[in-house]
Design a protein around this motif. Structure first.
Motif: not given
Length: 193
Positions: A24-31
């Motif tokens: 999630q962090r890699n895809e949207s910079c946030t969890v």
């Protein structure tokens, strides 16, 4: 053993959620949420008897039932596979290397949905229908747990209770319910900034 189950939980289950958070962090910079929110669908009061219609124990219970979702089912399947199928579980592979093929086949792939629920009470099955009834459970929610009482609303026009999942716990459910115990818990907030 409890120790092996705790090791699997701490290594493989926690790794599952760490990987989800990293993706999630890699895809949207946030969890975002690591488990989908659960929306109440109503209440259920029931009983089961060991060996009858798939029952695994003698008990009566009252619960708030929640809707399942494809994401929820996918996560439950991943957890099932970690603990039972041993295909992607490094800790279980090591712990169960001595199991025979016959023993491994006891745990077929998961085929049924698992209805998420919030168990409120358990009783002996003899209490079902006399002491533990649908109406007594509704009254209990209204009088003692007003924040949960919306789950008992039968109308389609209201938004029922929604519950955010904040973590996952490992339970040992061997023996009587009084003997059940929580072996470990992992809070999802440790993965969010």
């Amino acid at each position: 053993t409890d120790k092996e189950a705790i090791n699997v939980f701490r290594e493989d289950v926690v790794k599952l959620f760490i990987n989800r958070a990293e993706k999630q962090r890699n895809e949207s910079c946030t969890v975002q949420k690591l488990w989908p929110d659960l929306a109440a669908t109503g209440i259920l009061v029931g009983a089961e008897f060991d060996g009858i219609n798939g029952g695994e124990m003698d008990m009566a219970w009252a619960e708030i039932s929640f809707a399942t979702s494809p994401e929820h089912e996918s996560l439950v399947t991943e957890l099932y596979d970690i603990f039972y199928r041993r295909g992607n579980s490094t800790a279980l592979d090591a712990a169960n290397a001595s199991l025979t093929d016959e023993k491994k086949e006891e745990y077929p792939p998961r085929t049924q949905t698992w209805v998420p629920h919030l168990s409120i009470c358990y009783d002996n099955p003899e209490g079902f229908g006399t002491v533990l009834t649908h109406q007594s459970f509704e009254d209990f929610l209204r009088n003692k747990c007003p924040n949960l009482a919306a789950a008992a609303d039968d109308s389609d026009s209201t938004v029922k209770l929604t519950r955010a999942v904040s973590g996952i716990s490992l339970w040992k459910t061997v023996g009587t319910m009084a003997e059940w115990k929580c072996l470990d818990r992992f809070e999802f907030d440790c993965l969010t900034p």
